[in-house]
Design a protein around this motif. Structure first.
Motif, PDB file in Angstrom:
ATOM      1  N   LEU A 180       0.822  -1.212   0.000  1.00 37.78           N
ATOM      2  CA  LEU A 180       0.000   0.000   0.000  1.00 37.78           C
ATOM      3  C   LEU A 180       0.855   1.259   0.000  1.00 37.78           C
ATOM      4  CD1 LEU A 180      -2.985  -0.597   2.469  1.00 37.78           C
ATOM      5  CD2 LEU A 180      -3.086  -0.320  -0.006  1.00 37.78           C
ATOM      6  N   LEU A 181       1.993   1.180   0.672  1.00 37.75           N
ATOM      7  CA  LEU A 181       2.832   2.363   0.827  1.00 37.75           C
ATOM      8  C   LEU A 181       3.766   2.585  -0.358  1.00 37.75           C
ATOM      9  CD1 LEU A 181       3.480   4.612   2.910  1.00 37.75           C
ATOM     10  CD2 LEU A 181       5.286   3.138   3.797  1.00 37.75           C
ATOM     11  N   LEU A 182       4.308   1.507  -0.906  1.00 37.60           N
ATOM     12  CA  LEU A 182       5.411   1.660  -1.851  1.00 37.60           C
ATOM     13  C   LEU A 182       5.171   1.093  -3.244  1.00 37.60           C
ATOM     14  CD1 LEU A 182       8.386   0.753   0.526  1.00 37.60           C
ATOM     15  CD2 LEU A 182       7.551   3.026  -0.068  1.00 37.60           C
ATOM     16  N   ASP A 183       4.296   0.128  -3.385  1.00 33.98           N
ATOM     17  CA  ASP A 183       4.188  -0.568  -4.669  1.00 33.98           C
ATOM     18  C   ASP A 183       3.277   0.166  -5.648  1.00 33.98           C
ATOM     19  OD1 ASP A 183       5.786  -2.396  -3.471  1.00 33.98           O
ATOM     20  OD2 ASP A 183       4.371  -4.071  -3.546  1.00 33.98           O
ATOM     21  N   GLY A 184       3.551  -0.025  -6.927  1.00 34.80           N
ATOM     22  CA  GLY A 184       2.663   0.476  -7.969  1.00 34.80           C
ATOM     23  C   GLY A 184       2.782   1.966  -8.215  1.00 34.80           C
ATOM     24  N   ALA A 185       1.977   2.436  -9.153  1.00 38.70           N
ATOM     25  CA  ALA A 185       1.984   3.852  -9.528  1.00 38.70           C
ATOM     26  C   ALA A 185       1.278   4.692  -8.469  1.00 38.70           C
ATOM     27  CB  ALA A 185       1.292   4.021 -10.881  1.00 38.70           C
ATOM     28  N   HIS A 186       1.620   5.963  -8.445  1.00 35.00           N
ATOM     29  CA  HIS A 186       0.987   6.905  -7.517  1.00 35.00           C
ATOM     30  C   HIS A 186      -0.234   7.504  -8.206  1.00 35.00           C
ATOM     31  CE1 HIS A 186       4.349   6.460  -4.820  1.00 35.00           C
ATOM     32  NE2 HIS A 186       5.181   6.752  -5.798  1.00 35.00           N
ATOM     33  N   THR A 187      -1.380   6.927  -7.923  1.00 31.69           N
ATOM     34  CA  THR A 187      -2.629   7.319  -8.561  1.00 31.69           C
ATOM     35  C   THR A 187      -3.650   7.699  -7.499  1.00 31.69           C
ATOM     36  OG1 THR A 187      -3.503   5.065  -8.484  1.00 31.69           O
ATOM     37  CG2 THR A 187      -2.181   5.672 -10.434  1.00 31.69           C
ATOM     38  N   LEU A 188      -4.793   8.201  -7.955  1.00 39.11           N
ATOM     39  CA  LEU A 188      -5.884   8.460  -7.014  1.00 39.11           C
ATOM     40  C   LEU A 188      -6.246   7.197  -6.251  1.00 39.11           C
ATOM     41  CD1 LEU A 188      -8.396  10.719  -8.990  1.00 39.11           C
ATOM     42  CD2 LEU A 188      -7.198  11.311  -6.881  1.00 39.11           C
ATOM     43  N   GLU A 189      -6.314   6.082  -6.967  1.00 35.41           N
ATOM     44  CA  GLU A 189      -6.716   4.822  -6.337  1.00 35.41           C
ATOM     45  C   GLU A 189      -5.699   4.386  -5.285  1.00 35.41           C
ATOM     46  OE1 GLU A 189      -6.776   5.454  -9.589  1.00 35.41           O
ATOM     47  OE2 GLU A 189      -8.969   5.537  -9.809  1.00 35.41           O
ATOM     48  N   SER A 190      -4.408   4.450  -5.614  1.00 33.02           N
ATOM     49  CA  SER A 190      -3.404   3.994  -4.647  1.00 33.02           C
ATOM     50  C   SER A 190      -3.287   4.968  -3.474  1.00 33.02           C
ATOM     51  CB  SER A 190      -2.044   3.799  -5.330  1.00 33.02           C
ATOM     52  OG  SER A 190      -1.530   5.021  -5.834  1.00 33.02           O
ATOM     53  N   MET A 387     -14.914   8.602   6.430  1.00 31.77           N
ATOM     54  CA  MET A 387     -14.456   7.816   7.570  1.00 31.77           C
ATOM     55  C   MET A 387     -15.055   6.410   7.569  1.00 31.77           C
ATOM     56  SD  MET A 387     -12.345   8.133  10.127  1.00 31.77           S
ATOM     57  CE  MET A 387     -12.142   9.678  11.009  1.00 31.77           C
ATOM     58  N   TYR A 388     -16.200   6.239   6.907  1.00 29.01           N
ATOM     59  CA  TYR A 388     -16.847   4.921   6.851  1.00 29.01           C
ATOM     60  C   TYR A 388     -16.878   4.389   5.413  1.00 29.01           C
ATOM     61  CZ  TYR A 388     -18.128   5.473  11.724  1.00 29.01           C
ATOM     62  OH  TYR A 388     -18.077   5.617  13.092  1.00 29.01           O
ATOM     63  N   TRP A 389     -15.794   4.621   4.698  1.00 29.90           N
ATOM     64  CA  TRP A 389     -15.682   4.174   3.305  1.00 29.90           C
ATOM     65  C   TRP A 389     -15.899   2.668   3.166  1.00 29.90           C
ATOM     66  CZ3 TRP A 389     -12.009   0.469   2.271  1.00 29.90           C
ATOM     67  CH2 TRP A 389     -11.062   0.257   3.281  1.00 29.90           C
ATOM     68  N   ASP A 390     -15.463   1.897   4.173  1.00 28.95           N
ATOM     69  CA  ASP A 390     -15.499   0.434   4.066  1.00 28.95           C
ATOM     70  C   ASP A 390     -16.911  -0.128   4.215  1.00 28.95           C
ATOM     71  OD1 ASP A 390     -15.188   1.482   6.694  1.00 28.95           O
ATOM     72  OD2 ASP A 390     -14.783  -0.524   7.456  1.00 28.95           O
ATOM     73  N   GLU A 391     -17.871   0.707   4.592  1.00 32.14           N
ATOM     74  CA  GLU A 391     -19.264   0.246   4.683  1.00 32.14           C
ATOM     75  C   GLU A 391     -19.996   0.410   3.350  1.00 32.14           C
ATOM     76  OE1 GLU A 391     -21.133   2.276   7.900  1.00 32.14           O
ATOM     77  OE2 GLU A 391     -19.846   1.371   9.435  1.00 32.14           O
ATOM     78  N   LYS A 392     -19.298   0.929   2.351  1.00 31.83           N
ATOM     79  CA  LYS A 392     -19.897   1.167   1.033  1.00 31.83           C
ATOM     80  C   LYS A 392     -19.135   0.338   0.001  1.00 31.83           C
ATOM     81  CE  LYS A 392     -20.951   5.771   2.710  1.00 31.83           C
ATOM     82  NZ  LYS A 392     -20.587   7.191   2.702  1.00 31.83           N
ATOM     83  N   PRO A 393     -19.646  -0.837  -0.352  1.00 31.40           N
ATOM     84  CA  PRO A 393     -18.904  -1.754  -1.233  1.00 31.40           C
ATOM     85  C   PRO A 393     -18.508  -1.142  -2.574  1.00 31.40           C
ATOM     86  CG  PRO A 393     -20.802  -2.854  -0.258  1.00 31.40           C
ATOM     87  CD  PRO A 393     -20.930  -1.403   0.086  1.00 31.40           C
ATOM     88  N   ASP A 394     -19.287  -0.187  -3.068  1.00 29.25           N
ATOM     89  CA  ASP A 394     -18.986   0.396  -4.377  1.00 29.25           C
ATOM     90  C   ASP A 394     -18.256   1.735  -4.260  1.00 29.25           C
ATOM     91  OD1 ASP A 394     -21.099   1.730  -3.258  1.00 29.25           O
ATOM     92  OD2 ASP A 394     -22.268   1.898  -5.117  1.00 29.25           O
ATOM     93  N   TRP A 395     -17.690   2.021  -3.072  1.00 29.26           N
ATOM     94  CA  TRP A 395     -17.014   3.304  -2.885  1.00 29.26           C
ATOM     95  C   TRP A 395     -15.785   3.400  -3.784  1.00 29.26           C
ATOM     96  CZ3 TRP A 395     -12.424   5.595  -1.826  1.00 29.26           C
ATOM     97  CH2 TRP A 395     -12.450   6.946  -1.445  1.00 29.26           C
ATOM     98  N   LYS A 396     -15.648   4.523  -4.466  1.00 26.91           N
ATOM     99  CA  LYS A 396     -14.484   4.779  -5.310  1.00 26.91           C
ATOM    100  C   LYS A 396     -14.085   6.244  -5.154  1.00 26.91           C
ATOM    101  CE  LYS A 396     -15.059   1.288  -8.935  1.00 26.91           C
ATOM    102  NZ  LYS A 396     -15.990   0.472  -8.163  1.00 26.91           N
ATOM    103  N   PRO A 397     -12.799   6.551  -5.333  1.00 25.58           N
ATOM    104  CA  PRO A 397     -12.344   7.940  -5.182  1.00 25.58           C
ATOM    105  C   PRO A 397     -12.657   8.775  -6.420  1.00 25.58           C
ATOM    106  CG  PRO A 397     -10.478   6.538  -5.703  1.00 25.58           C
ATOM    107  CD  PRO A 397     -11.667   5.628  -5.565  1.00 25.58           C
ATOM    108  N   ASN A 398     -13.909   9.179  -6.522  1.00 27.52           N
ATOM    109  CA  ASN A 398     -14.343   9.985  -7.659  1.00 27.52           C
ATOM    110  C   ASN A 398     -14.816  11.349  -7.181  1.00 27.52           C
ATOM    111  OD1 ASN A 398     -13.938   7.937  -9.607  1.00 27.52           O
ATOM    112  ND2 ASN A 398     -15.905   7.004  -9.071  1.00 27.52           N
ATOM    113  N   PRO A 399     -14.553  12.400  -7.961  1.00 28.32           N
ATOM    114  CA  PRO A 399     -15.110  13.708  -7.604  1.00 28.32           C
ATOM    115  C   PRO A 399     -16.610  13.730  -7.846  1.00 28.32           C
ATOM    116  CG  PRO A 399     -13.997  13.825  -9.723  1.00 28.32           C
ATOM    117  CD  PRO A 399     -13.740  12.449  -9.188  1.00 28.32           C
TER     118      PRO A 399
END
Length: 410
Positions: A180-190, A387-399
């Motif tokens: 989570l901290l170091l792998d992959g590209a630095h994107t909104l998702e990561s 703060m309760y993102w994990d209670e929403k199965p379809d949560w995504k970082p979208n504006p």
């Protein structure tokens, strides 16, 4: 003491700091004025009582008196940019400005730091320079956010009672997987995956702190993306911002809201907190440092786990998924210990048994998180933390897709 540094530029009428975030030099010379694109910032400057500087001061004062809606910094920038150039003779880094006679120098943002060059880029550390000052610009959450940043850096002087809360302190060792901290590209998702993983642990810690009336020592926070007021590609190009980086708390949390006295009938009791560097602060009194208990989480079925809360060399073994009653009992037994530190907050707390208390707690901490800003070429471009993102199965970082959708998740 900056005076020996300032004495290196005896010809300068005015030396000013700036909002420059891209370094124009890598040592302690003045910024290269030709490359400075950020506004000159009047938060830090030095004036010599020369005729040229007096003329600037007089005209600046007259400009502000004539227009009380004009921001003083804008007025200063407008005046000094009336003439800008050529360079003053020699290798001093000064430039003729204002009326063509004022000798102006731009202090290096690496040692006369802005809130970005110090708290986000860590520019002095990266360039191995010793900073003279930091101005809490490029920050969020108002004056409270400024104060908290200074506390994180151990630059703020608090009264002795700040370091010895009557109810004691709760801290924990944060856990972040390397991927989570170091792998992959630095994107909104990561970025949001990293932040959300930390939010879940902090949510648990806030719940426990609220139950036992202890002051929570916040953990250090890691981000992959910078936060600004405008669209950008993740970090500002040309800056020394590393990815990931230790981000100020106000990048994620609404520090000013956390400090408000919200109505208890709707939001429950206030949850006090301290900065992540609190326990390392040399102002922390001896009686707090030496009163310490580690809570090591364990599986209930394990023979190593001790439900009787017995201490073993300054530590106790405490079951994961503990109930509200178990948490309350643990802290009542050790109520005189100043600092209780959990080895982890992962699966530490099963949840509230008092549903009314839980509702108030949720109402409170939903308001604790702010926004990330901003996606490029999208209006609005900010994304709300939840703060309760994990209670929403379809949560995504979208504006927000529409203005009607543009509201916090509560």
């Amino acid at each position: 003491n900056p005076l020996p540094y300032i004495a290196r530029f005896p010809e300068a009428d005015v030396l000013t700091s700036s909002d420059q975030v891209i370094p124009t030099i890598t040592d302690d010379k003045l910024e290269k004025w030709q490359q400075v694109t950020g506004a000159y910032n009047i938060g830090i400057f030095h004036w010599r009582p020369t005729n040229a500087s007096k003329n600037l001061a007089r005209e600046w004062k007259d400009l502000l008196v004539a227009n009380d809606k004009l921001w003083d910094q804008t007025g200063f920038n407008d005046l000094v940019h009336k003439v800008l150039g050529p360079s003053v003779e020699g290798e001093n880094g000064l430039v003729y400005a204002f009326d063509g006679s004022l000798k102006l120098g731009i202090l290096p943002a690496s040692i006369f730091c802005s809130g970005h060059t110090f708290f986000v880029q860590s520019m002095p550390q990266q360039l191995r320079l010793e900073p003279y000052a930091v101005h809490t610009t490029f920050q969020y959450a108002g004056t409270e956010g400024k104060r908290h940043r200074l506390r994180e850096a151990m630059f703020f002087y608090d009264e002795p009672e700040y370091y010895d809360s009557s109810g004691g302190f709760l801290s924990f060792k944060p856990s972040i997987p390397k991927a989570l901290l170091l792998d992959g590209a630095h994107t909104l998702e990561s970025h949001f995956s990293l932040v959300n993983y930390q939010l879940k642990q902090i949510r648990t810690a806030l719940a426990i702190a609220s139950l036992v009336n202890r002051t929570l020592v916040m953990p250090p926070l890691w981000c992959r993306l910078d936060r600004m007021w405008f669209g950008h590609p993740g970090i500002l190009e040309g800056t020394l911002t590393r990815q990931p980086f230790l981000c100020p708390m106000d990048h994620i949390f609404e520090v000013n809201v956390m400090l408000k006295d919200l109505p208890e009938e709707e939001f429950g009791s206030k949850i006090d907190f301290r900065e992540y560097s609190f326990l390392q602060n040399p102002r922390l009194p001896k009686q707090v440092k030496e009163s310490f208990l580690e809570v090591q989480l364990c599986d209930k079925q394990s023979s190593w786990c001790d439900p009787n809360n017995q201490t073993y060399g300054g530590a106790i073994r405490f079951p994961k998924h503990s109930t509200q009653e178990m948490i309350t009992k643990l802290f009542s037994i050790h109520k005189d210990v100043k600092v209780v530190e959990f080895s982890s907050m992962m699966d530490a707390f099963e949840g509230f048994s008092d549903k009314e208390r839980e509702t108030k707690f949720r109402n409170r901490i939903k308001r604790y998180v702010g926004i990330w800003c901003c996606v490029m070429n999208h209006d609005p471009g900010h994304i709300y933390y939840d703060m309760y993102w994990d209670e929403k199965p379809d949560w995504k970082p979208n504006p927000p897709m529409t203005r009607e959708d543009d509201h916090p998740p509560w």
